[in-house]
Motif scaffolding. Sequence first.
Motif, PDB file in Angstrom:
ATOM      1  N   MET A  23       0.873  -1.178   0.000  1.00 14.12           N
ATOM      2  CA  MET A  23       0.000   0.000   0.000  1.00 14.12           C
ATOM      3  C   MET A  23       0.911   1.229   0.000  1.00 14.12           C
ATOM      4  N   LEU A  24       0.728   2.112  -0.975  1.00 17.28           N
ATOM      5  CA  LEU A  24       1.558   3.301  -1.103  1.00 17.28           C
ATOM      6  C   LEU A  24       0.706   4.525  -1.421  1.00 17.28           C
ATOM      7  N   ILE A  25       1.170   5.684  -0.967  1.00 19.36           N
ATOM      8  CA  ILE A  25       0.608   6.961  -1.392  1.00 19.36           C
ATOM      9  C   ILE A  25       1.766   7.765  -1.950  1.00 19.36           C
ATOM     10  N   GLY A  26       1.599   8.242  -3.165  1.00 18.19           N
ATOM     11  CA  GLY A  26       2.654   9.023  -3.793  1.00 18.19           C
ATOM     12  C   GLY A  26       2.115   9.846  -4.941  1.00 18.19           C
ATOM     13  N   ARG A  27       3.041  10.483  -5.642  1.00 18.47           N
ATOM     14  CA  ARG A  27       2.686  11.321  -6.793  1.00 18.47           C
ATOM     15  C   ARG A  27       3.251  10.707  -8.069  1.00 18.47           C
ATOM     16  N   LEU A  28       2.479  10.847  -9.144  1.00 22.74           N
ATOM     17  CA  LEU A  28       2.920  10.297 -10.422  1.00 22.74           C
ATOM     18  C   LEU A  28       4.159  11.035 -10.924  1.00 22.74           C
ATOM     19  N   THR A  29       5.145  10.279 -11.388  1.00 20.51           N
ATOM     20  CA  THR A  29       6.384  10.856 -11.899  1.00 20.51           C
ATOM     21  C   THR A  29       6.310  11.143 -13.389  1.00 20.51           C
ATOM     22  N   ARG A  30       5.309  10.585 -14.044  1.00 18.99           N
ATOM     23  CA  ARG A  30       5.115  10.801 -15.485  1.00 18.99           C
ATOM     24  C   ARG A  30       3.650  10.536 -15.811  1.00 18.99           C
ATOM     25  N   ASP A  31       3.221  11.000 -16.966  1.00 23.64           N
ATOM     26  CA  ASP A  31       1.852  10.715 -17.400  1.00 23.64           C
ATOM     27  C   ASP A  31       1.699   9.212 -17.626  1.00 23.64           C
ATOM     28  N   PRO A  32       0.556   8.653 -17.248  1.00 23.56           N
ATOM     29  CA  PRO A  32       0.338   7.221 -17.456  1.00 23.56           C
ATOM     30  C   PRO A  32       0.305   6.886 -18.946  1.00 23.56           C
ATOM     31  N   TYR A  59      -3.370   6.829  -4.127  1.00 23.44           N
ATOM     32  CA  TYR A  59      -3.158   5.687  -3.241  1.00 23.44           C
ATOM     33  C   TYR A  59      -3.232   4.452  -4.118  1.00 23.44           C
ATOM     34  N   VAL A  60      -2.219   3.590  -4.064  1.00 20.95           N
ATOM     35  CA  VAL A  60      -2.237   2.350  -4.826  1.00 20.95           C
ATOM     36  C   VAL A  60      -2.049   1.182  -3.865  1.00 20.95           C
ATOM     37  N   GLU A  61      -2.676   0.094  -4.230  1.00 21.35           N
ATOM     38  CA  GLU A  61      -2.618  -1.123  -3.425  1.00 21.35           C
ATOM     39  C   GLU A  61      -2.444  -2.269  -4.406  1.00 21.35           C
ATOM     40  N   GLY A  62      -1.545  -3.183  -4.109  1.00 18.52           N
ATOM     41  CA  GLY A  62      -1.347  -4.298  -5.023  1.00 18.52           C
ATOM     42  C   GLY A  62      -0.311  -5.269  -4.520  1.00 18.52           C
ATOM     43  N   ARG A  63       0.356  -5.926  -5.479  1.00 20.70           N
ATOM     44  CA  ARG A  63       1.351  -6.948  -5.146  1.00 20.70           C
ATOM     45  C   ARG A  63       2.641  -6.698  -5.913  1.00 20.70           C
ATOM     46  N   LEU A  64       3.740  -7.112  -5.314  1.00 20.00           N
ATOM     47  CA  LEU A  64       5.036  -6.970  -5.966  1.00 20.00           C
ATOM     48  C   LEU A  64       5.231  -8.077  -6.991  1.00 20.00           C
ATOM     49  N   LYS A  65       5.911  -7.726  -8.086  1.00 23.09           N
ATOM     50  CA  LYS A  65       6.209  -8.689  -9.140  1.00 23.09           C
ATOM     51  C   LYS A  65       7.662  -8.479  -9.565  1.00 23.09           C
ATOM     52  N   LEU A  66       8.411  -9.563  -9.678  1.00 20.49           N
ATOM     53  CA  LEU A  66       9.806  -9.502 -10.103  1.00 20.49           C
ATOM     54  C   LEU A  66       9.914 -10.013 -11.528  1.00 20.49           C
ATOM     55  N   ASP A  67      10.375  -9.154 -12.423  1.00 21.04           N
ATOM     56  CA  ASP A  67      10.628  -9.543 -13.815  1.00 21.04           C
ATOM     57  C   ASP A  67      12.125  -9.760 -13.978  1.00 21.04           C
ATOM     58  N   THR A  68      12.516 -10.849 -14.638  1.00 23.14           N
ATOM     59  CA  THR A  68      13.936 -11.122 -14.908  1.00 23.14           C
ATOM     60  C   THR A  68      14.109 -11.399 -16.397  1.00 23.14           C
TER      61      THR A  68
END
Length: 171
Positions: free
Chosen positions: A8-17, A76-85
Motif C-alpha cells: 500500500m503506497l501513497i505518492g505522486r505520479l512521476t510521469r503521465d500514465p 493511493y495504490v494497493e497491489g502486489r510486488l512482481k519480479l521480472d527477470t
Amino acid sequence: MADLNKVMLIGRLTRDPQLKYLPSQTAVCEFGIAVGRKWKSPTGEQREDTTFVDCACFGKSADIFQQYMAKGKQVYVEGRLKLDTWEDKQGGGKRSKMSLVVENFIFLGAPGGGQGGGGQGGGGQSGDYEGGQAPRAQNRPPQQQRPQQSQPQAPYDDAQGPQFAEDDIPF
C-alpha cells in the motif's frame, strides 16, 4: 502460515500514465510514483528521501487510471510486488526489475495538484472528475449481489434484555 504479498503506497505520479494493449486486447496502464519520507537525523537535521516505484494496472482500471491521472497528481495504490527477470542482450548478464501490479487505487487530492479530501468516503473533490468525485477502481470482477434474507428476531424484553434459547448460542 500462508505467504502475503501486499503493498500500500501513497505518492505522486512521476510521469503521465501510458496506456498499452496486450495481444489479447487487455488494456495495460503503466506509470511511476514517487513516495517521499521525511525524518530527523541523530544530529537533529531534517532529512528526506524518495523511493520511485514502477506500477501497472490492467483491464477497465487501466482505462480509468489513464483517463483521470497525470504527472504530479497524488494517488493511493494497493497491489502486489512482481519480479521480472531477463537476459541483457548487450552484456549477456541477468537483469531484474521489481514493480507493483496495482489491484486497487484511489485518486487523492483535488485535480490540478491541490490537496482535497480523499480516500474511501472521504470528502469529495472538485474539478474535472465526473460527478465531483474521483472514481475508485478495482481490478477485480464484480461480485454478484445476494438477496438479503431476514433473520428471525429473538424476543426482547426491556427489563431483562434480549432472550435467547440455549441452542442459539454458538459456543
